[in-house]
Design an enzyme around this catalytic site. Sequence first.
Site, short mmCIF file in Angstrom:
data_model
loop_
_atom_site.label_atom_id
_atom_site.label_comp_id
_atom_site.label_asym_id
_atom_site.label_seq_id
_atom_site.Cartn_x
_atom_site.Cartn_y
_atom_site.Cartn_z
CG HIS A 1 -5.63 -2.38 0.90
ND1 HIS A 1 -5.31 -2.29 -0.71
CD2 HIS A 1 -5.44 -1.49 1.12
CE1 HIS A 1 -4.75 -1.19 -0.36
NE2 HIS A 1 -4.08 -0.24 0.28
CG ASP B 1 -7.35 -3.05 -3.06
OD1 ASP B 1 -8.05 -1.93 -2.48
OD2 ASP B 1 -6.22 -3.22 -2.62
CB SER C 1 -1.02 0.04 0.95
OG SER C 1 -2.16 0.56 1.25
#
Length: 272
Positions: free
Chosen positions: A253, A225, A103
């Site tokens: 995620h 996601d 991320s």
Amino acid sequence: MPLPDPTSSPAARHRVTVHGPADAARTLLLVHGFGTDQTVWNDLLPRLDPALRVITYDQAGCGQCDPSLFVQHRYLNLHGFAHDLAALARDLDLRDAILVGHSFGAMVGVLAALEVPDCFSRLALIGASPRYLDDGDYRGGFQEEDIEQVYRVAMANYSGWADTFAPVAVGDANGPDLAEHFARSLKAIPPERALTILCAILQSDHRQALPKLNHPVLLLQTQRDSFVPLAVAQYMADHLPQAELRLLDAQGHLPHLTSPAQVADALHPFLQ
């Protein structure tokens, strides 16, 4: 707040942990994402090649990182976190290490690799996005009003927002236990730090950095996601000079938390 101890090393400030043999031929550096710390990798670590030296650390404002390091103005964008990572890589004398980032940690890894390119040989990026806000034909997944709503709710009641955000991030199919685990991790970060990091992420736009990265890149993306659409992963694959996009048969995620075996299997050939 006291100033960071100038005599302490980056490794000490970021609570670096080294797993595996110290004299390993290959080194893997794991960079966690928002709302987590280095313990988020715990279920992935035993599934990695035991011959690897694996380094984990806590980013500023997270986990057990020296709290005096988090001076707000330094972390209003991702460059502050990237400078930390570059300094850490130099402190550890990394050469041709493999970086795995999740991320916002993935984009921190991209920026750090541009700053200290010789420290890393390749990057694996999980759920990465160079920009979350839609922009013309670019579909980042969020409109301006969506981001403003996130700020309003999180500022009004951060704990309540974390309880709502966590199950969406984890994905419905992964059950309430993991969502509760992630919610606890989010709430362990002091709200003022979490909100600063959140703003740094949601206001970021690092699309122009992608063509500059000449390292081989593996992009790992789940089938669904809620925060990084598949179109963003495809955009990154199209704009990174050496990129392979691999879709995981998973949702959410945080696949390294929810589907660590799949992530390990996907990483294995890339780490050889």
